[in-house]
Design a protein around this motif. Structure first.
Motif, PDB file in Angstrom:
ATOM      1  N   PHE A  29     -24.667   8.654  10.229  1.00 10.06           N
ATOM      2  CA  PHE A  29     -24.444   8.438  11.581  1.00 10.06           C
ATOM      3  C   PHE A  29     -23.662   6.967  11.703  1.00 10.06           C
ATOM      4  CE2 PHE A  29     -27.661  11.793  11.932  1.00 10.06           C
ATOM      5  CZ  PHE A  29     -27.111  12.279  13.083  1.00 10.06           C
ATOM      6  N   GLU A  30     -22.853   6.725  12.548  1.00 11.05           N
ATOM      7  CA  GLU A  30     -21.967   5.547  12.497  1.00 11.05           C
ATOM      8  C   GLU A  30     -22.669   4.389  13.160  1.00 11.05           C
ATOM      9  OE1 GLU A  30     -18.374   6.937  14.210  1.00 11.05           O
ATOM     10  OE2 GLU A  30     -17.826   7.929  12.455  1.00 11.05           O
ATOM     11  N   ASP A  31     -22.355   3.141  12.544  1.00 17.42           N
ATOM     12  CA  ASP A  31     -23.049   1.722  13.205  1.00 17.42           C
ATOM     13  C   ASP A  31     -21.921   1.371  13.871  1.00 17.42           C
ATOM     14  OD1 ASP A  31     -21.025   0.749  11.384  1.00 17.42           O
ATOM     15  OD2 ASP A  31     -22.487  -0.200  10.064  1.00 17.42           O
ATOM     16  N   GLU A  32     -22.126   0.206  14.562  1.00 19.21           N
ATOM     17  CA  GLU A  32     -21.258  -0.506  15.599  1.00 19.21           C
ATOM     18  C   GLU A  32     -19.864  -0.820  14.817  1.00 19.21           C
ATOM     19  OE1 GLU A  32     -23.693  -3.466  13.006  1.00 19.21           O
ATOM     20  OE2 GLU A  32     -24.201  -1.760  14.312  1.00 19.21           O
ATOM     21  N   ASN A  33     -19.654  -0.793  13.486  1.00 13.80           N
ATOM     22  CA  ASN A  33     -18.335  -0.755  12.918  1.00 13.80           C
ATOM     23  C   ASN A  33     -17.562   0.434  12.393  1.00 13.80           C
ATOM     24  OD1 ASN A  33     -18.539  -3.776  13.097  1.00 13.80           O
ATOM     25  ND2 ASN A  33     -20.116  -3.717  11.276  1.00 13.80           N
ATOM     26  N   GLY A  34     -18.370   1.636  12.785  1.00 16.84           N
ATOM     27  CA  GLY A  34     -17.740   2.805  12.186  1.00 16.84           C
ATOM     28  C   GLY A  34     -18.284   3.390  11.050  1.00 16.84           C
ATOM     29  N   LYS A  35     -19.080   2.531  10.507  1.00 16.40           N
ATOM     30  CA  LYS A  35     -19.519   3.119   8.820  1.00 16.40           C
ATOM     31  C   LYS A  35     -20.759   4.004   8.914  1.00 16.40           C
ATOM     32  CE  LYS A  35     -17.118  -0.061   6.598  1.00 16.40           C
ATOM     33  NZ  LYS A  35     -15.765   0.224   5.820  1.00 16.40           N
ATOM     34  N   MET A  36     -20.693   4.644   8.176  1.00 11.67           N
ATOM     35  CA  MET A  36     -22.022   5.703   8.137  1.00 11.67           C
ATOM     36  C   MET A  36     -23.026   4.870   7.327  1.00 11.67           C
ATOM     37  SD  MET A  36     -20.588   9.621   7.015  1.00 11.67           S
ATOM     38  CE  MET A  36     -19.132  10.139   7.481  1.00 11.67           C
ATOM     39  N   ASN A  37     -23.967   4.569   8.463  1.00  8.62           N
ATOM     40  CA  ASN A  37     -24.997   3.495   7.672  1.00  8.62           C
ATOM     41  C   ASN A  37     -26.549   4.078   8.440  1.00  8.62           C
ATOM     42  OD1 ASN A  37     -23.885   1.692   5.929  1.00  8.62           O
ATOM     43  ND2 ASN A  37     -23.152   0.504   7.544  1.00  8.62           N
ATOM     44  N   PHE A  38     -26.447   4.897   9.342  1.00 11.73           N
ATOM     45  CA  PHE A  38     -27.696   5.106   9.947  1.00 11.73           C
ATOM     46  C   PHE A  38     -28.236   6.597   9.574  1.00 11.73           C
ATOM     47  CE2 PHE A  38     -26.244   1.941  13.398  1.00 11.73           C
ATOM     48  CZ  PHE A  38     -27.044   1.050  12.939  1.00 11.73           C
ATOM     49  N   SER A  39     -29.397   6.559   9.591  1.00 10.48           N
ATOM     50  CA  SER A  39     -30.017   7.839   9.194  1.00 10.48           C
ATOM     51  C   SER A  39     -30.297   8.649  10.463  1.00 10.48           C
ATOM     52  CB  SER A  39     -31.150   7.904   8.533  1.00 10.48           C
ATOM     53  OG  SER A  39     -32.227   7.469   9.223  1.00 10.48           O
ATOM     54  N   LEU A  40     -30.613   9.907  10.393  1.00 10.14           N
ATOM     55  CA  LEU A  40     -31.293  10.682  11.566  1.00 10.14           C
ATOM     56  C   LEU A  40     -32.227  10.115  12.177  1.00 10.14           C
ATOM     57  CD1 LEU A  40     -30.968  13.482  12.949  1.00 10.14           C
ATOM     58  CD2 LEU A  40     -32.887  14.143  11.481  1.00 10.14           C
ATOM     59  N   GLN A  41     -33.276   9.420  11.671  1.00  8.44           N
ATOM     60  CA  GLN A  41     -34.325   8.635  12.269  1.00  8.44           C
ATOM     61  C   GLN A  41     -33.880   7.308  12.661  1.00  8.44           C
ATOM     62  OE1 GLN A  41     -36.671   8.807   8.424  1.00  8.44           O
ATOM     63  NE2 GLN A  41     -38.401   9.975   9.459  1.00  8.44           N
ATOM     64  N   ASP A  42     -33.113   6.741  12.239  1.00 10.82           N
ATOM     65  CA  ASP A  42     -32.559   5.491  12.661  1.00 10.82           C
ATOM     66  C   ASP A  42     -31.857   5.660  14.149  1.00 10.82           C
ATOM     67  OD1 ASP A  42     -33.059   3.920  10.431  1.00 10.82           O
ATOM     68  OD2 ASP A  42     -31.168   4.470   9.744  1.00 10.82           O
ATOM     69  N   VAL A  43     -31.323   6.749  14.378  1.00 15.75           N
ATOM     70  CA  VAL A  43     -30.738   7.044  15.734  1.00 15.75           C
ATOM     71  C   VAL A  43     -31.456   7.822  16.555  1.00 15.75           C
ATOM     72  CG1 VAL A  43     -28.447   6.874  14.613  1.00 15.75           C
ATOM     73  CG2 VAL A  43     -29.422   9.059  14.955  1.00 15.75           C
ATOM     74  N   GLY A  44     -32.884   8.413  16.219  1.00 14.94           N
ATOM     75  CA  GLY A  44     -33.748   9.112  17.033  1.00 14.94           C
ATOM     76  C   GLY A  44     -32.967  10.398  17.417  1.00 14.94           C
ATOM     77  N   GLY A  45     -32.436  11.095  16.306  1.00 12.65           N
ATOM     78  CA  GLY A  45     -31.665  12.432  16.365  1.00 12.65           C
ATOM     79  C   GLY A  45     -32.997  13.483  16.130  1.00 12.65           C
ATOM     80  N   SER A  46     -32.358  14.629  16.466  1.00  8.76           N
ATOM     81  CA  SER A  46     -33.291  15.857  16.310  1.00  8.76           C
ATOM     82  C   SER A  46     -32.343  16.976  15.311  1.00  8.76           C
ATOM     83  CB  SER A  46     -32.943  16.540  17.609  1.00  8.76           C
ATOM     84  OG  SER A  46     -33.613  15.899  18.528  1.00  8.76           O
ATOM     85  N   VAL A  47     -33.240  17.813  14.955  1.00  7.98           N
ATOM     86  CA  VAL A  47     -32.772  18.983  13.970  1.00  7.98           C
ATOM     87  C   VAL A  47     -33.018  20.244  14.774  1.00  7.98           C
ATOM     88  CG1 VAL A  47     -33.522  19.945  11.727  1.00  7.98           C
ATOM     89  CG2 VAL A  47     -33.407  17.520  11.923  1.00  7.98           C
ATOM     90  N   LEU A  48     -31.988  21.105  14.402  1.00  8.14           N
ATOM     91  CA  LEU A  48     -32.043  22.449  14.752  1.00  8.14           C
ATOM     92  C   LEU A  48     -31.992  23.255  13.393  1.00  8.14           C
ATOM     93  CD1 LEU A  48     -32.032  24.879  16.777  1.00  8.14           C
ATOM     94  CD2 LEU A  48     -29.830  24.691  17.016  1.00  8.14           C
ATOM     95  N   LEU A  49     -32.980  24.001  12.845  1.00 10.66           N
ATOM     96  CA  LEU A  49     -33.324  24.473  11.828  1.00 10.66           C
ATOM     97  C   LEU A  49     -32.989  26.131  11.991  1.00 10.66           C
ATOM     98  CD1 LEU A  49     -36.530  23.250  10.345  1.00 10.66           C
ATOM     99  CD2 LEU A  49     -34.116  22.672   9.400  1.00 10.66           C
ATOM    100  N   ILE A  50     -32.048  26.588  11.048  1.00 12.40           N
ATOM    101  CA  ILE A  50     -31.580  28.004  11.209  1.00 12.40           C
ATOM    102  C   ILE A  50     -31.847  28.724  10.138  1.00 12.40           C
ATOM    103  CG2 ILE A  50     -29.820  29.480  12.102  1.00 12.40           C
ATOM    104  CD1 ILE A  50     -30.550  27.883  14.312  1.00 12.40           C
ATOM    105  N   SER A  51     -32.687  29.668   9.821  1.00 15.94           N
ATOM    106  CA  SER A  51     -32.755  30.442   8.743  1.00 15.94           C
ATOM    107  C   SER A  51     -31.474  31.214   8.148  1.00 15.94           C
ATOM    108  CB  SER A  51     -33.982  31.343   8.524  1.00 15.94           C
ATOM    109  OG  SER A  51     -34.021  32.275   9.598  1.00 15.94           O
ATOM    110  N   GLN A  52     -31.248  31.464   7.175  1.00 17.13           N
ATOM    111  CA  GLN A  52     -30.002  32.065   6.956  1.00 17.13           C
ATOM    112  C   GLN A  52     -29.757  32.411   5.500  1.00 17.13           C
ATOM    113  OE1 GLN A  52     -26.121  30.104   8.186  1.00 17.13           O
ATOM    114  NE2 GLN A  52     -24.884  31.862   7.405  1.00 17.13           N
TER     115      GLN A  52
END
Length: 151
Positions: free
Chosen positions: A55-78
């Protein structure tokens, strides 16, 4: 265990035209369970997915994790993630885990994600159901994770 991890702006899954799981910012994770997978594979996938810095920081670099950004997960069995198409025209699913063992491992994976992220941050599809998955891939960012070294 194989996981296709897609960074999404939103994603949802429907069964029989009813939404059964939906997230906004986070990861849509398509999960394939092999006949060799164990708790160690679950732990590896959870650790990698929650810690990946895509996940991008304020400079557009991929520096943040799912936990850093408070993101969620949708798990799909496949199970088709273990389809082997190298021979013939029909995929061979011999490496995909079957039945009750696959359901047990999938449920353990869900619980592990809930323990790591919190129950409200984890949504799921329905194991074995005919699902319609809607993904608004952000980037697009799509990554393949494999818990075994022979990938």
């Amino acid at each position: 265990m194989r996981a296709i991890v897609q960074r999404v702006k939103n994603s949802r899954v429907e069964v029989e035209n009813k939404i059964i799981g939906s997230i906004d910012k986070g990861f849509n994770v398509l999960i394939g369970i092999s006949n060799e997978d164990t708790k160690e594979d679950i732990d590896y996938i959870v650790r990698k997915v929650t810690g990946m810095r895509v996940f991008e920081d304020e400079n557009g670099k991929m520096n943040f994790s799912l936990q850093d950004v408070g993101g969620s997960v949708l798990l799909i069995s496949q199970f088709t993630l273990y389809g082997d198409c190298r021979k013939g025209k029909r995929p061979d699913f011999m490496k995909a885990q079957k039945g009750e063992t696959a359901i047990k491992l999938y449920n353990e994976l869900i619980d592990a994600f809930k323990n790591e992220l919190g129950e409200e941050k984890v949504q799921t599809g329905e194991f074995g159901a005919d699902m319609q998955v809607f993904i608004q891939n952000d980037g697009p960012v799509t990554l393949l994770l494999e818990s075994k070294k022979d990938f």
